[in-house]
Design a protein around this motif. Structure first.
Motif, mmCIF file in Angstrom:
data_model
loop_
_atom_site.group_PDB
_atom_site.id
_atom_site.type_symbol
_atom_site.label_atom_id
_atom_site.label_comp_id
_atom_site.label_asym_id
_atom_site.label_seq_id
_atom_site.Cartn_x
_atom_site.Cartn_y
_atom_site.Cartn_z
ATOM 1 N N THR A 19 0.790 -1.186 0.131
ATOM 2 C CA THR A 19 -0.135 0.036 -0.102
ATOM 3 C C THR A 19 0.828 1.172 -0.024
ATOM 4 N N ALA A 20 0.121 2.373 -0.209
ATOM 5 C CA ALA A 20 0.691 3.771 -0.257
ATOM 6 C C ALA A 20 1.663 4.009 1.138
ATOM 7 N N TYR A 21 0.932 3.419 2.116
ATOM 8 C CA TYR A 21 1.645 3.623 3.537
ATOM 9 C C TYR A 21 2.878 2.831 3.514
ATOM 10 N N THR A 22 2.879 1.545 3.084
ATOM 11 C CA THR A 22 4.228 1.086 3.194
ATOM 12 C C THR A 22 5.160 1.531 2.329
ATOM 13 N N ILE A 23 4.776 1.779 1.335
ATOM 14 C CA ILE A 23 5.803 2.545 0.226
ATOM 15 C C ILE A 23 6.499 3.623 0.795
ATOM 16 N N LEU A 24 5.619 4.448 1.540
ATOM 17 C CA LEU A 24 6.082 5.776 1.923
ATOM 18 C C LEU A 24 7.118 5.475 3.325
ATOM 19 N N PHE A 25 6.650 4.545 4.100
ATOM 20 C CA PHE A 25 7.318 4.338 5.221
ATOM 21 C C PHE A 25 8.692 3.581 4.798
ATOM 22 N N LEU A 26 8.825 2.640 3.731
ATOM 23 C CA LEU A 26 10.145 2.043 3.286
ATOM 24 C C LEU A 26 10.896 3.288 2.794
ATOM 25 N N LEU A 27 10.253 4.216 2.037
ATOM 26 C CA LEU A 27 11.323 5.421 1.500
ATOM 27 C C LEU A 27 11.848 6.037 3.011
ATOM 28 N N ILE A 28 11.120 6.368 3.880
ATOM 29 C CA ILE A 28 11.744 6.772 5.208
ATOM 30 C C ILE A 28 12.714 6.224 5.593
ATOM 31 N N VAL A 31 15.877 6.768 3.134
ATOM 32 C CA VAL A 31 16.475 7.800 3.293
ATOM 33 C C VAL A 31 17.335 7.998 4.670
ATOM 34 N N GLY A 32 16.675 7.440 5.662
ATOM 35 C CA GLY A 32 17.336 7.310 6.882
ATOM 36 C C GLY A 32 18.616 6.565 6.810
ATOM 37 N N ALA A 33 18.658 5.260 5.954
ATOM 38 C CA ALA A 33 19.916 4.799 5.768
ATOM 39 C C ALA A 33 20.921 5.526 5.179
ATOM 40 N N LEU A 34 20.597 6.309 4.305
ATOM 41 C CA LEU A 34 21.326 6.971 3.363
ATOM 42 C C LEU A 34 22.040 8.194 4.261
ATOM 43 N N THR A 35 21.447 8.690 5.382
ATOM 44 C CA THR A 35 22.362 9.494 6.123
ATOM 45 C C THR A 35 23.345 8.940 6.933
ATOM 46 N N TRP A 36 23.283 7.611 6.942
ATOM 47 C CA TRP A 36 24.817 6.928 7.600
ATOM 48 C C TRP A 36 25.833 6.857 6.649
ATOM 49 N N LEU A 71 16.842 4.805 14.672
ATOM 50 C CA LEU A 71 15.489 4.166 14.694
ATOM 51 C C LEU A 71 14.394 4.965 15.215
ATOM 52 N N ILE A 72 14.742 5.631 16.180
ATOM 53 C CA ILE A 72 13.747 6.701 16.813
ATOM 54 C C ILE A 72 13.080 8.047 15.915
ATOM 55 N N ASP A 73 14.312 8.317 15.239
ATOM 56 C CA ASP A 73 14.151 9.425 14.268
ATOM 57 C C ASP A 73 13.171 8.979 12.988
ATOM 58 N N ILE A 74 13.374 7.631 12.852
ATOM 59 C CA ILE A 74 12.691 7.106 11.480
ATOM 60 C C ILE A 74 11.312 6.774 11.908
ATOM 61 N N LEU A 75 10.933 6.144 13.325
ATOM 62 C CA LEU A 75 9.626 6.055 13.756
ATOM 63 C C LEU A 75 9.093 7.367 13.832
ATOM 64 N N MET A 76 9.851 8.461 14.283
ATOM 65 C CA MET A 76 9.129 9.761 14.705
ATOM 66 C C MET A 76 8.850 10.437 13.226
ATOM 67 N N ALA A 77 9.449 10.059 12.251
ATOM 68 C CA ALA A 77 9.408 10.879 10.904
ATOM 69 C C ALA A 77 7.886 10.955 10.351
ATOM 70 N N ARG A 345 5.582 13.718 3.870
ATOM 71 C CA ARG A 345 6.528 14.869 4.320
ATOM 72 C C ARG A 345 7.715 14.161 5.376
ATOM 73 N N GLY A 346 7.340 13.212 5.945
ATOM 74 C CA GLY A 346 8.433 12.651 6.725
ATOM 75 C C GLY A 346 9.539 12.358 6.082
ATOM 76 N N ILE A 347 9.527 11.788 4.789
ATOM 77 C CA ILE A 347 10.651 11.667 4.183
ATOM 78 C C ILE A 347 11.710 12.794 3.989
ATOM 79 N N VAL A 348 11.107 13.824 3.699
ATOM 80 C CA VAL A 348 11.876 14.978 3.375
ATOM 81 C C VAL A 348 12.398 15.702 4.710
ATOM 82 N N VAL A 349 11.869 15.346 5.834
ATOM 83 C CA VAL A 349 12.112 15.674 7.239
ATOM 84 C C VAL A 349 13.497 14.913 7.669
ATOM 85 N N VAL A 350 13.214 13.558 7.296
ATOM 86 C CA VAL A 350 14.535 12.622 7.486
ATOM 87 C C VAL A 350 15.768 13.076 6.636
ATOM 88 N N MET A 351 15.492 13.660 5.570
ATOM 89 C CA MET A 351 16.707 13.907 4.741
ATOM 90 C C MET A 351 17.143 15.338 5.158
#
Length: 479
Positions: A19-28, A31-36, A71-77, A345-351
């Motif tokens: 679903t769109a929810y899962t797709i967007l959360f996986l993108l979060i 992007v979170g992994a890319l910050t590492w 993990l906390i940042d991703i869950l809070m995104a 919007r959470g994707i952009v916030v994480v980046m």
């Protein structure tokens, strides 16, 4: 004719595709992994009077202490996607609330029966000429896109237009395409759009009228391509409904958008319903007037739809319980859309919190240095395409990229206005499918068109538009 999105295969695809929810959360998570992985860095920024906000200063990039998202940042995104939990400033909460109130308004209007009856009457009168609604409506949405960047406000039109398309014998994809592609191609070919052309031109140090001729070519040519594409699809669906990208959802769509009604025979509007439709039309007219000339945004639009819901409830004599019940039911129908907007919007916030946007921009600047005119403008276009997935906002991408990338065009012998056109056409193209763009995910959710079905419908068009844009940019480098 078989199709990958119709028949038994479509049911299997729908069951496997997230679903769109899962797709967007996986993108979060991605992007979170890319910050590492991607080093953190920042450009110095100065306040620009011409742009009206801070812009990056070319040549000032420097590495900074990393801030990888855990993990906390991703869950809070998803929560941070709605509002900043530190400063409590709004992110997407205003758009989400607007969608919920819009749903309540549509629920009250639907409770009067005016929309269903009005659509059946209109279809009876338009019989045989329904197809011409497509070029007319797409041209109007494109006008909004090219002049004032019509985007989030298009969410209000899905509930109005899709029932009309279904009643005309088309499908929900046709209705979504008219809105998304119409306004999207207008933004792609922006002429005086203050959120794209004007801000980007100011940031690049050129007049926004520079390059206007090329943008008109992109606007008119792109609109003609999109209209032809949507009309061809719509006519095929009307001849053979099994060719619809959402054929297996047709019954659900008729129930959700048209009350299960399929014909206009015998439909009679009461005086009360006619008055409700007048208020309904005036509400949308006020929306366009307020956004285009009065500086309205989400708060004003939400207030207007809330007030109109009360007026419609009083005219329809729904009573206190009927009015509140219909409003809550309509709001509940679009609650999922509001959640999707926060996730996007959470994707952009994480980046942003991971401090990798400027690093990506600095790498892009290095990639285009020293190239020929033709290679420069085409690579610049693809760089803007890639950055648009992470920064879907046209104004945000303009402020981020133009102060850095536009000056590089001087060394390549390319006019800076052409760099502006490459930026806005790339951003406009990506935002026809961008899962990080609330307008795409939110609009498709309202239309009840699964994201993968939209991709299956639109990818050939994206290929055609890409070739058209690159050809136009390439020719312009020699003029």
């Amino acid at each position: 004719m078989s199709d990958a999105t119709t028949g038994p295969g479509a049911d299997r695809l729908a069951s496997r595709f997230p679903t769109a929810y899962t797709i967007l959360f996986l993108l979060i998570v991605l992007v979170g992994a890319l910050t590492w992985i991607i080093p953190a860095g920042k450009f110095d920024r100065v306040e620009s009077e011409a742009v009206g906000r801070e812009i990056a200063v070319a040549g000032t990039y420097k590495a900074v202490e990393a801030n990888p998202q855990g993990l906390i940042d991703i869950l809070m995104a998803p929560v941070a996607g709605f509002y900043d939990p530190v400063s409590y400033s709004a992110n997407a909460i205003d758009v989400a609330l607007f969608v919920i109130i819009l749903g309540g308004f549509l629920g009250v209007v639907n409770a009067t029966g005016a929309i269903d009856t009005g659509i059946r009457r209109a279809m009876a009168r338009l019989k045989g000429r329904e197809i011409w609604m497509i070029p007319l409506l797409m041209s109007l949405f494109a006008l909004g896109g090219t002049t004032y960047g019509m985007a989030e406000e298009t969410l209000a039109f899905y509930g109005l237009l899709i029932p009309v398309m279904i009643a005309a014998g088309y499908d929900a994809v046709t209705g979504a395409a008219i809105i998304l592609l119409g306004a999207g191609i207008g933004t792609l070919g922006s002429t005086i759009n203050p959120f794209a052309t004007v801000i980007a031109s100011n940031a690049a140090g050129v007049a926004f009228t520079d390059g206007l001729a090329l943008r008109l070519v992109l606007l008119i040519g792109g609109l003609a391509i999109c209209i032809a594409y949507v009309m061809r699809y719509a006519m095929r669906v009307r001849r053979d409904p099994s060719l619809s990208r959402v054929a297996d959802l047709a019954a659900d769509h008729r129930t959700a958008f048209a009350g299960g009604a399929a014909t206009g025979e015998g439909a009679t509007l009461t005086g009360t319903q006619s008055l409700v439709l007048v208020v309904f039309a005036l509400t949308f007219a006020a929306l366009i007037w307020g956004v285009s000339s009065q500086g309205w945004w989400m708060a004003e639009m939400s207030t207007m739809f809330f007030a109109s819901a009360i007026v419609v409830g009083l005219i329809g004599r729904l009573g206190e319980k009927g009015l509140t019940g219909a409003f809550i039911t309509g709001a509940r129908d679009l609650l999922g859309v509001a959640l999707v907007i926060g996730l996007a919007r959470g994707i952009v916030v994480v980046m942003e919190q991971g401090l990798i946007a400027d690093t990506i921009l600095n790498a892009a600047a290095g990639a285009v240095s020293g190239l020929s005119e033709l290679a420069f403008i085409n690579l610049l276009y693809w760089i803007e395409v890639g950055m648009s997935f992470f920064v879907p906002s046209s104004s945000g991408l303009a402020v981020l990229s133009m102060p850095i990338l536009a000056p590089l065009s001087d060394f390549a012998g390319v006019d800076r206005s052409l760099a502006v056109t490459a930026y806005q056409s790339a951003n406009g193209l990506v935002n026809l499918i961008n899962p990080t763009f609330a307008v795409v995910i939110g609009g498709l959710a309202i239309a009840r068109v699964p994201y993968e079905r939209w991709l299956a419908f639109v990818w050939p068009l994206l290929l055609i538009l890409t070739l058209f844009i690159m050809a136009a940019l390439s020719v312009a480098t020699f003029l």
